[in-house]
Design a protein around this motif. Sequence first.
Motif, PDB file in Angstrom:
ATOM      1  N   GLU A 106      46.792 -22.212 -95.870  1.00  0.00           N
ATOM      2  CA  GLU A 106      45.488 -22.655 -96.378  1.00  0.00           C
ATOM      3  C   GLU A 106      44.444 -21.553 -96.181  1.00  0.00           C
ATOM      4  O   GLU A 106      43.641 -21.267 -97.084  1.00  0.00           O
ATOM      5  CB  GLU A 106      45.057 -23.934 -95.661  1.00  0.00           C
ATOM      6  N   LEU A 163      45.081 -18.744 -98.698  1.00  0.00           N
ATOM      7  CA  LEU A 163      44.613 -19.109-100.035  1.00  0.00           C
ATOM      8  C   LEU A 163      43.087 -19.120-100.109  1.00  0.00           C
ATOM      9  O   LEU A 163      42.513 -18.777-101.147  1.00  0.00           O
ATOM     10  CB  LEU A 163      45.187 -20.474-100.425  1.00  0.00           C
ATOM     11  N   GLU A 164      42.438 -19.454 -99.018  1.00  0.00           N
ATOM     12  CA  GLU A 164      40.977 -19.403 -98.981  1.00  0.00           C
ATOM     13  C   GLU A 164      40.496 -17.960 -99.106  1.00  0.00           C
ATOM     14  O   GLU A 164      39.535 -17.674 -99.840  1.00  0.00           O
ATOM     15  CB  GLU A 164      40.466 -20.023 -97.689  1.00  0.00           C
ATOM     16  N   GLN A 183      43.990 -16.860-107.638  1.00  0.00           N
ATOM     17  CA  GLN A 183      44.513 -18.220-107.559  1.00  0.00           C
ATOM     18  C   GLN A 183      45.880 -18.279-106.896  1.00  0.00           C
ATOM     19  O   GLN A 183      46.437 -19.365-106.740  1.00  0.00           O
ATOM     20  CB  GLN A 183      44.607 -18.823-108.959  1.00  0.00           C
ATOM     21  N   GLN A 193      41.051 -16.928-102.677  1.00  0.00           N
ATOM     22  CA  GLN A 193      40.070 -17.560-103.555  1.00  0.00           C
ATOM     23  C   GLN A 193      38.744 -16.812-103.512  1.00  0.00           C
ATOM     24  O   GLN A 193      38.046 -16.703-104.526  1.00  0.00           O
ATOM     25  CB  GLN A 193      39.887 -19.015-103.156  1.00  0.00           C
ATOM     26  N   LEU A 209      43.706 -26.672-100.838  1.00  0.00           N
ATOM     27  CA  LEU A 209      44.010 -25.427-101.557  1.00  0.00           C
ATOM     28  C   LEU A 209      45.519 -25.227-101.671  1.00  0.00           C
ATOM     29  O   LEU A 209      46.019 -24.775-102.701  1.00  0.00           O
ATOM     30  CB  LEU A 209      43.367 -24.227-100.848  1.00  0.00           C
ATOM     31  N   GLU A 228      46.833 -27.717-104.319  1.00  0.00           N
ATOM     32  CA  GLU A 228      46.504 -27.252-105.671  1.00  0.00           C
ATOM     33  C   GLU A 228      47.354 -26.063-106.069  1.00  0.00           C
ATOM     34  O   GLU A 228      47.802 -25.957-107.229  1.00  0.00           O
ATOM     35  CB  GLU A 228      45.013 -26.883-105.735  1.00  0.00           C
ATOM     36  N   TRP A 229      47.590 -25.172-105.126  1.00  0.00           N
ATOM     37  CA  TRP A 229      48.420 -23.984-105.398  1.00  0.00           C
ATOM     38  C   TRP A 229      49.865 -24.390-105.701  1.00  0.00           C
ATOM     39  O   TRP A 229      50.485 -23.858-106.630  1.00  0.00           O
ATOM     40  CB  TRP A 229      48.341 -23.041-104.201  1.00  0.00           C
TER      41      TRP A 229
END
Length: 222
Positions: free
Chosen positions: A153, A156-157, A165, A160, A198, A201-202
Motif C-alpha cells: 500500500e 502504491l502510494e 498507476q 501514485q 490502493l 484498486e491496483w
Amino acid sequence: MSLTIYGIPASRAIRPLWAATELELDFTHINLDYQGGGTRTPAFLAINPNGHVPVVVDQRPADQGGEVVVWESMACALYLARHHGAADGQGITPANPAEDAEALRWSFWAVNEVERDALTVLMHRMVMPVGRRKAELAQAAERRLVAPLGVIEQQLERQQATGAQFLAAQRFTVADLCAASVLNWARPAGQLMSQHPLTHEWIIRCIGRPAYVHAKNRGVLP
C-alpha cells in the motif's frame, strides 16, 4: 523456435500464461491439470521431476542453449519477460536494471510474504465447499497479511504521487503481473481490501487487463 506452457489457468500456471499473452507470443498450451495424476506420469516427471505445474519448455537454437526448461511459476513469468520481450519501456519486460530489480524483488516478496496466507484466504473464504471452510484459519491468515499489505500500500502510494498507476514503473510490467497474481487470492478478505484501497484498486486494474482475462479463460471457453 517453439514455446510450450504446461498447466491449467486455475493454478500458478496463470503466471506464465498471462505473461506470454501480454507478450503476444505464439505458444502451445498443454492444459494439464495437477489433479488426477496428470503431473505424475513418467513423461511429465521427465520434464519436471517435482511433479508440479507450470513448466515452460522453450526450444531455442543450439547457439542459444538449445532446449530450455523452466520450473516455478514466478521463474517462468520472469524468464518469458526477460527472454521473449523487448526492453523498450513499452511492454512488461524490464527496460533497465532498476526495473529488473523491482520485478525480482516484488516477485520474491509476493511468494515469501503473501502467497501462503493469500491462498488460505482464497480456499477458506471462497474455493472450498462451505462445510469444509474454517473461518478461524482465514481470519488468522488475514491478520498476518496486514503487515505485507501495508508494505505494498505504501509503495502504491509513492507511485501514485508520481502519477503512476502501477507497482514499479509508469506502466504495467512483469512486477505487477507476478505480485498481482498472488495478491488476487486475498481479495475474498473484504475488510482487508477495504483497509488497503490502493492495493485493491491496483489488483482490479491488473486482472482487468485483456491479457489476463484471455489467459484465465484458456481451456475454459470454446
